[in-house]
Design an enzyme around this catalytic site. Sequence first.
Site, PDB file in Angstrom:
ATOM      1  N   ASP A   1      89.131  21.432 -41.883  1.00 27.25           N
ATOM      2  CA  ASP A   1      88.079  20.795 -42.686  1.00 27.25           C
ATOM      3  C   ASP A   1      88.707  19.954 -43.799  1.00 27.25           C
ATOM      4  O   ASP A   1      88.335  18.792 -44.010  1.00 27.25           O
ATOM      5  CB  ASP A   1      87.166  21.842 -43.338  1.00 27.25           C
ATOM      6  CG  ASP A   1      86.445  22.736 -42.344  1.00 27.25           C
ATOM      7  OD1 ASP A   1      85.214  22.679 -42.274  1.00 27.25           O
ATOM      8  OD2 ASP A   1      87.124  23.510 -41.626  1.00 27.25           O
TER       9      ASP A   1
ATOM     10  N   THR B   1      82.034  24.394 -38.135  1.00 31.99           N
ATOM     11  CA  THR B   1      83.304  25.100 -38.389  1.00 31.99           C
ATOM     12  C   THR B   1      83.341  26.438 -37.637  1.00 31.99           C
ATOM     13  O   THR B   1      84.401  26.859 -37.160  1.00 31.99           O
ATOM     14  CB  THR B   1      83.492  25.326 -39.906  1.00 31.99           C
ATOM     15  OG1 THR B   1      83.395  24.058 -40.546  1.00 31.99           O
ATOM     16  CG2 THR B   1      84.845  25.933 -40.217  1.00 31.99           C
TER      17      THR B   1
END
Length: 333
Positions: A47, A130
């Site tokens: 990320d 995620t």
Amino acid sequence: MANLRAERAAAIEAVGAASLLCRAVRKALIPSDSAAKADRSPVTVADLGSQALISLALGDAFPNDPIVGEEDASLLRTDPDGPIASAVLLHVRAARPDATSAMVADALARCSHPGGATGRFWTLDPVDGTKGFLRGGQYAVALALIEDGEPILGLLGCPNLSVDPRDPGAAVGCLFLAQQGAGAAMIALRGEQAPEALIRVSMPASPAAARWAESVEAGHSDQGDAARVAQLLGLGQAPLRMDSQAKYAAVARGEAAIYLRLPTSDTYRERIWDHAAGWLMVREAGGEVTDIHGQPFDFGTGRGLERNQGVVASAGGTLHGEVLSAVARALNG
Ligand code: AMP
Ligand code: MG
């Protein structure tokens, strides 16, 4: 139609590089590569690395464009010598050998723009889904350019998505690109030289024949309500459960005809980076996207979609209204 040649080129390059960074992180994932954010959702080296890389690239190409990004620099600044900060720098340097830890932190911090109804800004979800990324499922690097509240360019890098969903042996890794007024296209993730294949939604012969998509995570979309919608429409097939905006890509390329995201709470507001690129992809592929009340998305209300709730995306036409009616009956019944 705006001439966005430079924006397209820079965005394709940046999303492609970030998608490869995510793949590299995932391939060698170790427990110290992820942490929990204040809201208990996970954040990983991918990320932060993906957001830093894209922010650096956009900062070089369009230094005056603000960015509304999901992540910030807090984790790197509170623990600058920790395993996450070191791994982020290592992965960013693989693509940007000139990067320093200060450059990476500044690039992340730069993505705190509040958004709004006027002017031009980018919105970025560096790893959308995620949880899917960590599970080895679908995830997407999602980037969109918004001008005066309207997404005009949208990209989805989907490193785990099959180029041809009907062929189990097909290559994996797709990059989707949509531009307002110019349609939507898919290119192989590493095939920037390969021709872009235009994609279109596919209208089922009847609503009952529609394939439909929803989140893997039951906390992100009410699967019980969606099952009721499916029953009301007579949908014969099991849902295609996928993490991330890959669901919008599935509708845009005709793999599914409906995507339902039904609220699990009255207070949650969707984030603009979770929808801007996917919204444009489906619309430019000929489909329709509204919230569950049939309202158009308003991307000009800040970092959240403050005036909208949930998502109904479809191949369009009369199907969209039929799905919205079923959603209203399922939620109010
Ligand atoms: P998906 O992979 O489609 O399930 O969506 C992933 C996204 O869901 C994440 O990027 C989060 O921003 C978002 N999300 C987190 N909590 C919620 C919630 N309560 N309702 C809807 N979406 C959420
Ligand atoms: Mg997301």
